[in-house]
Design an enzyme around this catalytic site. Sequence first.
Site: not given
Ligand SMILES: NC(=O)c1ccc[n+]([C@@H]2O[C@H](COP(=O)([O-])OP(=O)(O)OC[C@H]3O[C@@H](n4cnc5c(N)ncnc54)[C@H](OP(=O)(O)O)[C@@H]3O)[C@@H](O)[C@H]2O)c1
Length: 337
Positions: A18, A21-22, A25, A27, A55, A60, A89, A122
Amino acid sequence: MAEWINPASVPQRTLANGSVIPCVGMGTFGSDRFAPEHISAAVDGAIRCGYRLFDCASVYGNEAEIGRVFAAAFREGAVRREELFVTGKVWNDQHGRGEVLLACAKTLRDLQLDYIDAYFVHWPFRNYHAPHCAGDSRNPDSTPFRPAAFLETWRQMERLYDMGLVKNLGMSNMTIPKLEAVLPHCRIKPALLELELHPAFQQPELFAYAAAHGIQPVGFCPVGSPNRPDRDKTDTDVSDTELPEVLAVAKAHGIHPALVCLKWSVQRGAIPIPFSVTEKHYAENLRCVTEDPLTEEEMALLASADKNCRLVKGQVFLWPGATDWRALWDLDGGITK
Ligand SMILES: NC(=O)c1ccc[n+]([C@@H]2O[C@H](COP(=O)([O-])OP(=O)(O)OC[C@H]3O[C@@H](n4cnc5c(N)ncnc54)[C@H](OP(=O)(O)O)[C@@H]3O)[C@@H](O)[C@H]2O)c1
């Protein structure tokens, strides 16, 4: 001052128990490239822009800085605690007996919160590797996935839920064989599954499996993680924002290809969590899900763009004797040993 997007205009999803969540979000993993203060400043801007989902993860290395931003935002009345959905995580070196509770306590202290909205395992291994390590770094104590070890960790997650410190439980970086092995033994089922999702890596079977089990997919690397750590880059990786299908849809809507990736993800039913420290980007990442949806034909075109291109291969989690990162992902249909 960042653009304001009314959170009420952002679609929401309801989880199995229940909780609401948006559908998108922010990262907070800076891919080892941004200082904690840089990322917490983006979180501050994002709250004021209308983001309500963040997230987070202890690995991190920025929860204390983000916690100070949350506390100030509550104090100043920019947002109320109950309006935020914050995830955390447990990292791989804290899966042992009693350690999950300690890890969660530290996260709560650092984030300056009384509870976390969702707490994830994680990675499903205890295979620790140091932050910032090289891609060929290996820990000799690493082992293949062991359901009993994972369930020992999960029992502690369930205790956190029972204590009310965590409102939802989540798993991350799982496969169908691993889920099959543990789900029947979970007293409290995961409400969320975090997995890599972007047009070039759609994981259709795992996505459908989660949906069929009432588990909400949360998509990481949603725009193809262009700044991911160098250890996660290979010559064969595909750039999502250069896929012809994504470019065609971006042109039709007059928007950046990154926004096509996010609209596609939300309309497919996932919750993407794009990272950004650039105000213009994070504002448009939130706004894009409130307007100008993709057509059914565009969704079908993007579905056809899948390249099965995993970016976060996880090779640092491999155990002695495992030759290739594919062993982590059970590609033969059973748990790889
Ligand atoms: N559970 C896991 O094992 C796991 C693994 C990896 C990641 N994550 C989570 O997922 C989140 C997102 O993944 P990610 O950071 O690897 O990759 P991502 O969100 O796919 O890519 C982030 C990159 O995209 C650029 N970007 C974002 N919006 C943009 C836009 N509108 N136009 C142009 N460029 C844009 C950003 O640059 P700018 O900063 O210049 O906008 C940044 O360098 C992480 O931060 C983390 O919280 C979880």
